[in-house]
Design an enzyme around this catalytic site. Structure first.
Site, PDB file in Angstrom:
ATOM      1  CB  THR A   6      -0.816   0.195   1.131  1.00  0.00           C
ATOM      2  OG1 THR A   6      -1.755  -1.207   0.860  1.00  0.00           O
ATOM      3  CG2 THR A   6      -1.455   1.486   1.086  1.00  0.00           C
ATOM      4  CB  ALA A 164       0.721   4.236  -9.746  1.00  0.00           C
ATOM      5  CB  CYS A 167       5.202   0.725  -5.939  1.00  0.00           C
ATOM      6  SG  CYS A 167       5.116  -0.542  -4.590  1.00  0.00           S
ATOM      7  CB  THR A 170       1.110   2.254  -5.362  1.00  0.00           C
ATOM      8  OG1 THR A 170       2.247   1.426  -4.782  1.00  0.00           O
ATOM      9  CG2 THR A 170       0.808   3.268  -5.507  1.00  0.00           C
TER      10      THR A 170
END
Length: 180
Positions: A6, A164, A167, A170
């Site tokens: 997260t 995002a 990763c 994400t």
């Protein structure tokens, strides 16, 4: 269910405090959900909180944190005191000790990271991030903070978009809450 990977970020700027998170939930190597909500407003919207870790553990910790904030007889909202009290319980309580999560909590004056190892960290800068994409979001946010024209919400959104892109845990479905 476990929120593995997260990314959550908290930023304060120009009287505004923002907590934002991506929406991806993974279980092992599978994306189960792309629009999860990992942040909450607590204490009648005066505190923002976000988490990385097990969903049920995070909900328990949100509830415990809110109890700590509300437990003051004088009614003053002191998230630092509540964070320290929660961290003590989290580390020493036989049941809470098993909870696996990290939390960011923020109000109009403070941003704090709370971990199950008993850490309560107040960042030097007015930005902090947790989770698998946390370092990417944090680095991007620090760079964006140099642009005085960007709001806290703009910076959080842009930083999470960069996380995002880098990763795999994400995504770019961002949920953002703001107070102030």
């Amino acid at each position: 269910m476990n929120f593995k990977g997260t990314t959550v970020i908290a930023i304060r700027r120009a009287g505004k405090t923002v907590v934002a998170a991506d929406g991806q939930v993974t279980f092992g190597y599978t994306v189960l959900k792309s629009n999860a909500v990992k942040i909450r407003k607590l204490v009648n919207g005066k505190i923002l909180a976000g988490f990385a870790g097990s969903t049920s553990d995070a909900i328990t910790l949100f509830e415990k944190f809110e109890e700590k904030v509300k437990s003051r007889e004088d009614g003053i909202i002191d998230i630092k005191r509540a964070a320290v009290d929660l961290a003590k319980d989290w580390r020493s309580d036989k049941i809470l000790h098993k909870l696996e999560a990290m939390m960011l909590v923020a109000d109009s004056d403070n941003i704090l990271l709370i971990s199950g190892t008993g850490d309560v960290v107040e960042p030097e800068e007015d930005v902090i991030s947790i989770g698998s994409g946390g370092n990417y979001a944090y680095s991007a946010a620090l760079a964006y903070m140099e642009n005085k024209k960007l709001s806290a919400a703009d910076i959080a959104f842009k930083a999470l978009k960069i996380a995002a892109r880098v990763c795999i845990y994400t995504n770019s479905n961002i949920v953002l809450e703001e107070i102030g």
